[in-house]
Write a protein that holds these residues in place. Structure first.
Motif, PDB file in Angstrom:
ATOM      1  N   VAL A 125       0.963  -1.364   0.430  1.00 48.22           N
ATOM      2  CA  VAL A 125       0.053  -0.120   0.024  1.00 48.22           C
ATOM      3  C   VAL A 125       0.866   0.823   0.078  1.00 48.22           C
ATOM      4  CG1 VAL A 125      -1.435   1.375   1.421  1.00 48.22           C
ATOM      5  CG2 VAL A 125      -1.746  -0.937   0.929  1.00 48.22           C
ATOM      6  N   LEU A 126       2.152   1.113   0.636  1.00 51.41           N
ATOM      7  CA  LEU A 126       2.412   2.331   0.634  1.00 51.41           C
ATOM      8  C   LEU A 126       3.365   2.980  -0.289  1.00 51.41           C
ATOM      9  CD1 LEU A 126       3.911   4.762   2.409  1.00 51.41           C
ATOM     10  CD2 LEU A 126       5.575   3.007   3.088  1.00 51.41           C
ATOM     11  N   ALA A 127       3.919   1.608  -1.005  1.00 50.85           N
ATOM     12  CA  ALA A 127       4.454   2.031  -2.676  1.00 50.85           C
ATOM     13  C   ALA A 127       3.483   2.260  -3.013  1.00 50.85           C
ATOM     14  CB  ALA A 127       5.099   0.499  -3.474  1.00 50.85           C
ATOM     15  N   THR A 132       0.705   6.606  -6.944  1.00 51.86           N
ATOM     16  CA  THR A 132      -0.586   6.990  -6.883  1.00 51.86           C
ATOM     17  C   THR A 132       0.008   8.703  -7.405  1.00 51.86           C
ATOM     18  OG1 THR A 132      -1.556   5.514  -6.817  1.00 51.86           O
ATOM     19  CG2 THR A 132      -2.625   7.307  -6.976  1.00 51.86           C
ATOM     20  N   ASN A 133       0.270   8.754  -5.680  1.00 49.09           N
ATOM     21  CA  ASN A 133       0.257  10.576  -5.890  1.00 49.09           C
ATOM     22  C   ASN A 133       1.318  11.402  -6.437  1.00 49.09           C
ATOM     23  OD1 ASN A 133      -0.762   9.763  -3.765  1.00 49.09           O
ATOM     24  ND2 ASN A 133       0.046   9.794  -1.784  1.00 49.09           N
ATOM     25  N   LEU A 134       2.767  10.450  -6.564  1.00 52.42           N
ATOM     26  CA  LEU A 134       3.377  11.418  -7.589  1.00 52.42           C
ATOM     27  C   LEU A 134       2.771  11.536  -8.822  1.00 52.42           C
ATOM     28  CD1 LEU A 134       6.503   9.266  -7.433  1.00 52.42           C
ATOM     29  CD2 LEU A 134       6.464  11.854  -6.931  1.00 52.42           C
ATOM     30  N   GLY A 164       4.139  11.776   2.911  1.00 59.81           N
ATOM     31  CA  GLY A 164       3.447  12.174   4.136  1.00 59.81           C
ATOM     32  C   GLY A 164       1.586  11.683   3.640  1.00 59.81           C
ATOM     33  N   ASN A 165       1.680  11.240   2.892  1.00 56.53           N
ATOM     34  CA  ASN A 165       0.028  11.027   2.671  1.00 56.53           C
ATOM     35  C   ASN A 165       0.180   9.679   2.513  1.00 56.53           C
ATOM     36  OD1 ASN A 165      -1.992  10.642   0.707  1.00 56.53           O
ATOM     37  ND2 ASN A 165      -2.745  12.447   0.848  1.00 56.53           N
ATOM     38  N   ALA A 166       0.941   9.033   1.797  1.00 56.14           N
ATOM     39  CA  ALA A 166       1.142   7.346   1.275  1.00 56.14           C
ATOM     40  C   ALA A 166       1.597   6.876   2.641  1.00 56.14           C
ATOM     41  CB  ALA A 166       2.088   7.919   0.569  1.00 56.14           C
ATOM     42  N   ALA A 167       2.647   7.943   3.840  1.00 55.46           N
ATOM     43  CA  ALA A 167       2.621   7.065   4.674  1.00 55.46           C
ATOM     44  C   ALA A 167       1.530   7.070   5.491  1.00 55.46           C
ATOM     45  CB  ALA A 167       3.398   7.580   5.847  1.00 55.46           C
ATOM     46  N   GLY A 168       0.449   8.613   5.834  1.00 58.98           N
ATOM     47  CA  GLY A 168      -1.403   8.494   6.832  1.00 58.98           C
ATOM     48  C   GLY A 168      -1.546   7.036   6.275  1.00 58.98           C
ATOM     49  N   GLY A 228       0.151  15.019   5.309  1.00 59.81           N
ATOM     50  CA  GLY A 228      -0.523  15.193   3.307  1.00 59.81           C
ATOM     51  C   GLY A 228      -0.653  16.764   3.265  1.00 59.81           C
ATOM     52  N   SER A 229       0.205  17.314   4.304  1.00 57.67           N
ATOM     53  CA  SER A 229      -0.083  19.128   3.927  1.00 57.67           C
ATOM     54  C   SER A 229       1.727  20.006   3.303  1.00 57.67           C
ATOM     55  CB  SER A 229      -0.832  19.657   4.699  1.00 57.67           C
ATOM     56  OG  SER A 229      -0.685  20.983   4.338  1.00 57.67           O
ATOM     57  N   ALA A 230       1.413  20.121   2.804  1.00 57.90           N
ATOM     58  CA  ALA A 230       3.233  20.691   2.207  1.00 57.90           C
ATOM     59  C   ALA A 230       3.511  21.781   3.104  1.00 57.90           C
ATOM     60  CB  ALA A 230       3.034  20.977   0.216  1.00 57.90           C
ATOM     61  N   ALA A 231       2.147  22.935   3.917  1.00 59.33           N
ATOM     62  CA  ALA A 231       1.919  23.779   4.895  1.00 59.33           C
ATOM     63  C   ALA A 231       1.322  23.741   5.849  1.00 59.33           C
ATOM     64  CB  ALA A 231       1.811  25.319   3.721  1.00 59.33           C
ATOM     65  N   PRO A 232       2.199  24.564   6.511  1.00 60.57           N
ATOM     66  CA  PRO A 232       1.555  23.728   8.370  1.00 60.57           C
ATOM     67  C   PRO A 232       0.169  24.119   7.832  1.00 60.57           C
ATOM     68  CG  PRO A 232       4.324  25.098   8.415  1.00 60.57           C
ATOM     69  CD  PRO A 232       3.427  25.356   7.104  1.00 60.57           C
ATOM     70  N   LEU A 233      -0.497  23.347   8.883  1.00 62.62           N
ATOM     71  CA  LEU A 233      -1.992  23.485   9.084  1.00 62.62           C
ATOM     72  C   LEU A 233      -1.995  24.557  10.476  1.00 62.62           C
ATOM     73  CD1 LEU A 233      -3.308  19.802   7.896  1.00 62.62           C
ATOM     74  CD2 LEU A 233      -3.141  22.075   6.708  1.00 62.62           C
TER      75      LEU A 233
END
Length: 266
Positions: A125-127, A132-134, A164-168, A228-233
């Motif tokens: 799933v991680l791979a 897919t995200n890329l 990070g999105n993939a890891a989450g 999954g966010s590039a900027a801090p939320l």
């Protein structure tokens, strides 16, 4: 004097190694139809929503303040549910079909079966999610290149957010896998995941207590959103704390069925 024929001892089956258990679980994962259905559904949803968001976005719209990676991967919220269902099927599905008896008879120590399922699921799933995200991000950027959401993989935080999105999503799937192994019921585990992981934090977040807002930040779905966010939320946990919280949730979800496997019959 008579001689009696000696009966040769019956050959004993070689002990199944950890590598053998992993190969067995890998084979089981990819030879069932449900794996391909859930994986293709997740990929299609993430990619399709990413293309839709990119194709319909305008710089003067209401999403200009949304993080670029979050905008591109809006579909991962639905895609992650499909992969959570896959995690449940990996464990609870064997109880539904009765195959778990054969698995645990072959590996009488039992726990290596659970660890092998978790390892194979995590790796696959991680791979797949990261790839897919890329693909989704790059495809969406083909539409966003002339807007205020234009970005590249080399921009600060973008690649980390995609990973990070993939890891989450993977860790959320591991939580679902643990629920499936603990409850041993596909409908029950799906209900527990939707209710406990997706709905309960939203209900708790509506309570008028400041302490509750702090607690909800570290619930699985909220922590996965941070990764999954590039900027801090604003008002969210830090990425490091969110990742740690998710790892602890997944570890707890796997610890329960591990304990039950040691104390309860199949």
């Amino acid at each position: 004097m008579t001689t009696s024929a000696l009966t040769p001892p019956a050959p004993t089956a070689p002990a199944l190694t950890h590598a053998g258990v992993l190969r067995s679980e890998w084979h089981k994962l990819w030879t069932v139809r449900s794996t391909w259905i859930t994986v293709l559904t997740s990929t299609a949803v993430v990619l399709g929503v990413g293309i839709l968001m990119g194709a319909t976005y305008t710089s003067d719209g209401g999403d200009s303040d949304v993080d670029t990676v979050v905008l591109s991967l809006y579909g991962s919220q639905l895609g992650g549910i499909a992969l959570a269902v896959l995690g449940i099927l990996v464990t609870a599905g064997e109880y539904a079909t009765g195959m778990i008896r054969a698995s645990l008879t072959t590996v009488p120590r039992r726990l290596p079966v659970l660890w092998a399922k978790a390892t194979v699921f995590t790796t696959a799933v991680l791979a797949l999610t990261f790839l897919t995200n890329l693909l989704t991000f790059l495809t969406a950027q083909a539409f966003l290149s002339d807007t205020d959401q234009a970005a590249s993989l080399t921009d600060d935080g973008v690649l980390a957010a995609l990973a990070g999105n993939a890891a989450g999503i993977t860790l959320l799937g591991l939580i679902a896998l643990g629920l499936g192994a603990a409850l041993r019921s596909v409908p029950g585990a799906i209900g527990a995941f939707v209710g406990g992981v997706l709905i309960v934090p939203e209900i708790l977040g509506m309570l008028p207590y400041e302490a509750m807002d702090t607690v909800v930040r570290y619930f699985p779905t909220q922590a996965a959103g941070v990764l999954g966010s590039a900027a801090p939320l604003p008002g969210a946990a830090s990425p490091g704390a969110a990742l740690l919280a998710l790892v602890l949730w997944a570890a707890a979800a796997l610890a329960v069925p591990a304990l039950l496997l040691r104390r309860r019959d199949v």
